[in-house]
Design an enzyme around this catalytic site. Structure first.
Site, PDB file in Angstrom:
ATOM      1  N   ASP A  57      -5.681  -0.361  -6.734  1.00  0.00           N
ATOM      2  CA  ASP A  57      -4.777  -1.076  -5.843  1.00  0.00           C
ATOM      3  C   ASP A  57      -4.862  -0.416  -4.467  1.00  0.00           C
ATOM      4  OD1 ASP A  57      -2.590  -1.856  -4.278  1.00  0.00           O
ATOM      5  OD2 ASP A  57      -1.303  -2.175  -6.025  1.00  0.00           O
ATOM      6  N   TYR A  85      -0.630  -7.773   4.313  1.00  0.00           N
ATOM      7  CA  TYR A  85       0.533  -7.836   5.208  1.00  0.00           C
ATOM      8  C   TYR A  85       1.046  -6.467   5.640  1.00  0.00           C
ATOM      9  CZ  TYR A  85       2.822  -7.872   0.562  1.00  0.00           C
ATOM     10  OH  TYR A  85       3.197  -7.617  -0.729  1.00  0.00           O
ATOM     11  N   LYS A  86       0.430  -5.410   5.144  1.00  0.00           N
ATOM     12  CA  LYS A  86       0.830  -4.078   5.579  1.00  0.00           C
ATOM     13  C   LYS A  86      -0.051  -3.661   6.766  1.00  0.00           C
ATOM     14  CE  LYS A  86       2.248  -2.883   0.859  1.00  0.00           C
ATOM     15  NZ  LYS A  86       3.691  -2.733   1.034  1.00  0.00           N
TER      16      LYS A  86
END
Lengths: 416, 416
Positions: free
Chosen positions: B204, B229-230
């Site tokens: 991940d 989105y980070k």
């Protein structure tokens, strides 16, 4: 004396109670006749400005604080869909993932709820992704996907489903409105027959949500999925909705155990403990822009009213069938849709359907082509006028009379 | 003589080769210190205008014709990610679905590829959705999820993974950068150890993609997923990416057989026949707005260069740790991150972390709170200045000295 079809169209538009809804959409190319709103609906004006606010203010300025608002979007859209577009109750519908992923989640949950039964039933007229997803679910569980043959111009029949049902069927999964013919399946009859055989039902509402009434409650439907980018006008790739009957929610478990399905999500505890609600069918972080677009789109359908939308869609289609009868039968077309009991599109057979679809695009008419010989014409009721149907068919007639479609290659390169 | 920390911060900003990237972002609230770019990255200016074009022109005017362009977005973003952000090859990365759904697809595919092995290995420091998804995959297959205990301030270690590996392990799935501590796991060492035991690995990359180098190729990583989105700044709920090593692609099958994974999608044939490429790991119709936002975000990270981004993120964190040592240790804080080998965030323990996080918000500093006692401070390298770190820590010091956090309730109502 022949009917003056243009005058008729103008009269129908003048009497249309939904006529004003056309002004709610961005229509920047007035000459374009758009017959593909059942593939991708038009952009609502409200959505354009709502997305600007979501991007510029909520993401740009509020930043992560925006989640205080965004976290509730799936439920907000779901409840509005339940109350105004589908015949369901608050807490039975939510939003997230694609239609294919939602279909997978609910199909697995349904099969798990009918242990020992070895068959999933669908038909060969179901949309490809549905057939593939169900094929995959069946394969992974050593179950059989029983695929009914349906006439693609008529759609699935209650009689054929009845005949295929037995006590080995765990799940019946079909499309409510057929993607090719537009035929409306007997949702209530098939659901009752499936239940009588002890099976669960999972309906695909992609071509019906926002086009025809969907009596989920009165028909006792167990499960349903559908997309928001067709008649709900939520834009390309907007998230899908899913419906799970209230009384089934806590007994069903879907297979993708993501944190948005967790009961106390931000406790971040050690084990998965699914929410005792429709939220357990959610998985990961939801797309916020698509959520807002779905909200705006569903609000428009809710304001118009699904019964009025259905009546207009039927009238548009009836008018198109009249024009087909009068203008197109001499040119080798055949009707590929039922004359009654349709969603908001009408499909025609023609051996040169692909080239004709290209000639139509060249004449600023956007149809849809469906392999091998279908020209699919969608009449989204919220913004399609009867004069648009007249105009599109008039251009089609001209193309056929001039045989101008022969200029186009039979080579099918288009991706959509 | 004590270091003048403000002067130091100003000097570090003056020397920062990435300083100009801050101008690429919308920053409308200049007083705000944003320490949560690792939860939701800021809005790039290019994204704001690209989304307007996508909505107003492509959806609004091009309508369904837009798919001629949109259909290629997933591969376009994937190839750019592969080449510039991850160390991977074209055709190994694609975009679609949420991280949780992608994790599910790849975990099932991996377990199917190791028949007979009964264990999935992860650690208790893995992000909740990862643990839940893996728990669900294991439960559905009657496999065991073996959960290593890791020190949440240090993260998973190669030694502990080695000890837990045996020839019953089908899959090792861990986070590359820990969501709480920011610790960088030994991706190459753990991958090699897993391979030595005959297992596949699934990483991940949510907190590492766009923050730290990810040597997928040289480490021989099999599978990976991550969000956009980070640190990739693609906006709330933007789609996730997934990576599958080229040599594994045609032998692995994921469980959700959607039409976007089909080899000849628009032939709409009777049976699922997965594409002989990374496309087989796609499922349904992809979110177009999220795809464009991902493209713009990844382009910015590519332009900055991942090595420079990592160097700056490390320097920002080191500066923060220095300020913690100097200013915060007297106030009951303890470091909850490693002093070296971190991604772009630093986490602190404090018994009143929740109230302090509320006091910081009140002082226009946005941190993240992680249950039960963690204050997580993200320093997104593309737009965070050293003076921002100074300013945020100065306000935190003031809150601690004035004990103004005591005004806030210990009741945790915030959703994110």
């Amino acid at each position: 004396m022949p009917v003056d079809r243009l005058t008729q169209a103008q009269r129908l538009d003048a009497e249309d109670p939904l006529a004003a809804f056309r002004d709610e959409f961005v229509i920047d190319e007035p000459d374009l006749v758009y017959f593909d709103g059942n593939s991708l609906g038009r952009l609502p004006r409200a959505t354009r400005s709502r997305l600007r606010t979501a991007v510029d203010q909520e993401w740009g300025v509020d930043l992560v604080r925006g989640w205080d608002r965004w976290i509730g979007l799936a439920r907000e859209v779901g409840d509005l869909l339940a109350g105004a577009v589908l015949e369901a109750s608050p807490g039975e519908v939510t939003l997230g993932d694609s239609t294919s992923v939602n279909l997978y989640k609910l199909a697995v949950a349904a099969c798990d709820a009918r242990p020992g039964r070895r068959v999933i039933l669908t038909d060969d007229d179901n949309f490809p992704t549905d057939r593939y997803v169900l094929e995959g679910v069946a394969a992974a569980r050593s179950m059989t996907l029983r695929v009914l043959p349906s006439d693609p111009d008529i759609g699935v029949t209650l009689a054929s489903v009845r005949e295929a049902l037995d006590d080995d069927v765990a799940l019946v999964s079909l499309s409510h409105v057929a993607y090719r013919s537009g035929a409306i399946a007997d949702l209530a009859g098939i659901t009752a027959a499936a239940h009588a055989a002890g099976a669960l039902v999972l309906w695909d509402l992609c071509h019906s949500a926002g086009a025809v009434p969907v009596p989920l409650r009165s028909a006792g439907v167990d499960l349903a999925v559908g997309c928001t980018y067709k008649h709900l006008n939520a834009g390309p790739g907007a998230p899908s909705f899913l419906y799970v009957r209230q009384s089934l929610q806590t007994s069903l478990r879907q297979p993708i155990w993501g944190w948005f399905g967790q009961q106390d999500q931000f406790a971040m505890g050690p084990a998965y403990d699914p929410a005792p609600s429709v939220d357990r069918f959610l998985v990961g972080t939801p797309p916020v822009l698509g959520g807002y677009a779905a909200l705006c789109g569903v609000q428009l359908s809710a304001a118009a009213g699904i019964d009025r939308i259905f009546a207009k869609g039927t009238a548009l289609g009836d008018f198109a069938v009249d024009l087909y009868d009068e203008w197109l039968t001499p040119h080798g077309f055949a009707l590929a849709s039922p004359r009654s009991g349709r969603g908001a599109h009408v499909t025609l057979h023609h051996p040169a359907a692909w080239q004709i679809s290209q000639a139509l695009r060249d004449a600023s008419v956007i149809p849809d082509y469906r392999t091998p010989d279908r020209l699919r014409l969608g009449f989204a009721p919220l913004y399609t006028r009867f004069v648009d149907v007249y105009e599109g068919f008039d251009r089609l007639r001209t193309i056929m009379e001039a045989e101008s479609w022969r200029r186009f290659s039979a080579n099918r390169s288009r991706v959509t």
